[in-house]
Design a protein around this motif. Structure first.
Motif, PDB file in Angstrom:
ATOM      1  N   ARG A  31       0.707  -1.322  -0.012  1.00 47.87           N
ATOM      2  CA  ARG A  31      -0.056  -0.085   0.049  1.00 47.87           C
ATOM      3  C   ARG A  31       0.711   1.372  -0.068  1.00 47.87           C
ATOM      4  NH1 ARG A  31      -4.153  -1.656   5.059  1.00 47.87           N
ATOM      5  NH2 ARG A  31      -4.628  -3.675   3.864  1.00 47.87           N
ATOM      6  N   GLY A  32       2.176   1.106   0.328  1.00 46.99           N
ATOM      7  CA  GLY A  32       2.862   2.196   0.581  1.00 46.99           C
ATOM      8  C   GLY A  32       3.027   2.825   1.906  1.00 46.99           C
ATOM      9  N   TYR A  33       3.802   3.775   2.443  1.00 47.75           N
ATOM     10  CA  TYR A  33       3.940   4.386   3.619  1.00 47.75           C
ATOM     11  C   TYR A  33       2.454   4.908   4.064  1.00 47.75           C
ATOM     12  CZ  TYR A  33       5.746   6.854   7.543  1.00 47.75           C
ATOM     13  OH  TYR A  33       6.084   7.359   8.865  1.00 47.75           O
ATOM     14  N   GLU A  34       2.030   6.191   3.373  1.00 49.16           N
ATOM     15  CA  GLU A  34       1.002   6.852   3.755  1.00 49.16           C
ATOM     16  C   GLU A  34      -0.272   6.088   3.984  1.00 49.16           C
ATOM     17  OE1 GLU A  34       1.138   9.707   4.871  1.00 49.16           O
ATOM     18  OE2 GLU A  34       3.456  10.188   4.199  1.00 49.16           O
ATOM     19  N   TYR A  54       3.181   0.019  22.306  1.00 52.90           N
ATOM     20  CA  TYR A  54       4.206  -0.447  23.202  1.00 52.90           C
ATOM     21  C   TYR A  54       5.576  -0.583  22.784  1.00 52.90           C
ATOM     22  CZ  TYR A  54       5.983  -3.578  26.676  1.00 52.90           C
ATOM     23  OH  TYR A  54       6.945  -4.216  27.866  1.00 52.90           O
ATOM     24  N   TYR A  55       5.735  -1.121  21.642  1.00 55.64           N
ATOM     25  CA  TYR A  55       7.062  -1.504  21.174  1.00 55.64           C
ATOM     26  C   TYR A  55       7.781  -0.098  20.326  1.00 55.64           C
ATOM     27  CZ  TYR A  55       6.415  -6.419  22.088  1.00 55.64           C
ATOM     28  OH  TYR A  55       6.284  -7.690  22.663  1.00 55.64           O
ATOM     29  N   PHE A  56       7.010   0.674  19.611  1.00 61.48           N
ATOM     30  CA  PHE A  56       7.517   1.498  18.837  1.00 61.48           C
ATOM     31  C   PHE A  56       6.569   2.823  19.162  1.00 61.48           C
ATOM     32  CE2 PHE A  56       7.272  -2.648  16.694  1.00 61.48           C
ATOM     33  CZ  PHE A  56       8.687  -2.697  16.581  1.00 61.48           C
ATOM     34  N   PRO A  57       7.254   4.057  19.422  1.00 63.07           N
ATOM     35  CA  PRO A  57       6.714   5.143  19.480  1.00 63.07           C
ATOM     36  C   PRO A  57       6.085   5.928  18.320  1.00 63.07           C
ATOM     37  CG  PRO A  57       9.121   5.465  19.427  1.00 63.07           C
ATOM     38  CD  PRO A  57       8.784   4.040  19.362  1.00 63.07           C
ATOM     39  N   GLY A  58       6.203   5.448  17.207  1.00 57.40           N
ATOM     40  CA  GLY A  58       5.534   5.928  16.009  1.00 57.40           C
ATOM     41  C   GLY A  58       5.534   5.128  14.792  1.00 57.40           C
ATOM     42  N   LYS A  59       4.888   5.606  13.716  1.00 59.08           N
ATOM     43  CA  LYS A  59       5.100   4.846  12.325  1.00 59.08           C
ATOM     44  C   LYS A  59       6.447   4.816  11.799  1.00 59.08           C
ATOM     45  CE  LYS A  59       2.659   5.814   8.826  1.00 59.08           C
ATOM     46  NZ  LYS A  59       1.543   6.059   7.866  1.00 59.08           N
ATOM     47  N   ARG A  60       7.044   5.985  11.938  1.00 67.57           N
ATOM     48  CA  ARG A  60       8.693   5.713  11.394  1.00 67.57           C
ATOM     49  C   ARG A  60       9.382   4.855  12.018  1.00 67.57           C
ATOM     50  NH1 ARG A  60      13.254   8.999  12.279  1.00 67.57           N
ATOM     51  NH2 ARG A  60      12.378  10.007  13.990  1.00 67.57           N
ATOM     52  N   GLN A  61       9.447   5.052  13.341  1.00 67.63           N
ATOM     53  CA  GLN A  61      10.367   3.939  14.061  1.00 67.63           C
ATOM     54  C   GLN A  61       9.724   2.650  13.794  1.00 67.63           C
ATOM     55  OE1 GLN A  61       8.604   6.573  15.213  1.00 67.63           O
ATOM     56  NE2 GLN A  61      10.243   7.818  16.308  1.00 67.63           N
ATOM     57  N   VAL A  63       8.511   1.270  10.885  1.00 64.49           N
ATOM     58  CA  VAL A  63       8.744   1.060   9.352  1.00 64.49           C
ATOM     59  C   VAL A  63      10.410   0.825   9.471  1.00 64.49           C
ATOM     60  CG1 VAL A  63       8.911   2.019   7.341  1.00 64.49           C
ATOM     61  CG2 VAL A  63       6.586   2.116   8.345  1.00 64.49           C
ATOM     62  N   GLN A  64      11.131   1.877   9.881  1.00 65.64           N
ATOM     63  CA  GLN A  64      12.502   1.433   9.762  1.00 65.64           C
ATOM     64  C   GLN A  64      12.983   0.269  10.701  1.00 65.64           C
ATOM     65  OE1 GLN A  64      15.289   4.650  10.183  1.00 65.64           O
ATOM     66  NE2 GLN A  64      14.178   6.197   9.797  1.00 65.64           N
ATOM     67  N   SER A  65      12.378  -0.052  11.573  1.00 67.62           N
ATOM     68  CA  SER A  65      13.001  -1.305  12.400  1.00 67.62           C
ATOM     69  C   SER A  65      12.374  -2.353  11.526  1.00 67.62           C
ATOM     70  CB  SER A  65      12.090  -1.314  13.776  1.00 67.62           C
ATOM     71  OG  SER A  65      12.683  -0.375  14.691  1.00 67.62           O
ATOM     72  N   ALA A  66      11.232  -2.379  10.771  1.00 70.63           N
ATOM     73  CA  ALA A  66      10.882  -3.286  10.210  1.00 70.63           C
ATOM     74  C   ALA A  66      11.909  -3.675   8.765  1.00 70.63           C
ATOM     75  CB  ALA A  66       9.519  -3.152   9.528  1.00 70.63           C
TER      76      ALA A  66
END
Length: 204
Positions: A31-34, A54-61, A63-66
């Motif tokens: 689907r893309g990021y947005e 609980y694990y990630f403070p936001g979507k950017r974090q 996605v980068q971790s993924a």
């Protein structure tokens, strides 16, 4: 809590985190990021919405971790594939090919990842990024780097530059040309690693 119970809970948390990261790669690729929401990720992973936060403070974090996990798993698989080898040149060739190859197999995901790095504050220092860094540093050390820490950072920068060039909208560089530049820099034979079968070796 007994040591055994603590170990079981730790394993459950690890698996939950990995399901979220895998779901993120799948959804961003589709689907893309947005268009990918945290609720979508939780649904795909079969997890509660609050678990993502609980694990990630936001979507950017997230996605980068993924993507760092994707890169680490891809790199580890390339280095361990048969026939296994301890040859430093071959391992470095496999590493380069693994990273460059992700621009073909996960184009949207990798483009999103690079955009997030360039638009924000660079790398997220997550466990997945640290595993990827350790594997790349070990690879460059086995190749024979005099200063593995410094040479790892240079290798990382060169790979990032090549990935950006491969994904540049409207004017991408040919993979074979970028691969040839990297292989020449590190003294690697074109036949090493996993040569792109659909592209002839560049002229010397």
């Amino acid at each position: 809590m007994s040591p055994r119970s603590a170990s079981v809970n730790e394993e459950l948390r690890r698996r939950s985190r990995e399901r979220l990261l895998q779901a993120t790669v799948e959804l961003v690729g589709e689907r893309g990021y947005e268009a990918t929401t945290l609720a979508d990720v939780a649904d795909r992973a079969g997890a509660a919405r609050g678990l993502v936060s609980y694990y990630f403070p936001g979507k950017r974090q997230l996605v980068q971790s993924a993507v760092h996990r994707l890169m680490h798993l891809t790199l580890a698989a390339a280095l361990d594939r048969e026939p296994r080898t301890d040859d430093g040149d071959e391992r470095l060739a496999r590493a380069i090919d693994a990273v460059l190859g992700l621009t073909r197999t996960h184009t949207t995901v990798m483009r999103t990842h690079m955009a997030l790095i360039l638009q924000h504050e660079g790398f997220i220092q997550c466990p997945e990024q640290q595993k990827l860094a350790a594997l790349l540093e070990d690879t460059i050390a086995r190749w024979g780097a005099a200063d593995p820490g410094q040479d790892y950072r240079l290798l990382r920068a060169l790979l990032m530059g090549a990935v950006v060039a491969l994904l540049l909208p409207g004017a991408p560089m040919p993979l074979s040309s970028l691969r040839a530049e990297l292989f020449q820099r590190y003294g690697l034979a074109w036949e090493s690693g996993c040569p792109p079968n659909d592209e002839p070796p560049p002229r010397s």
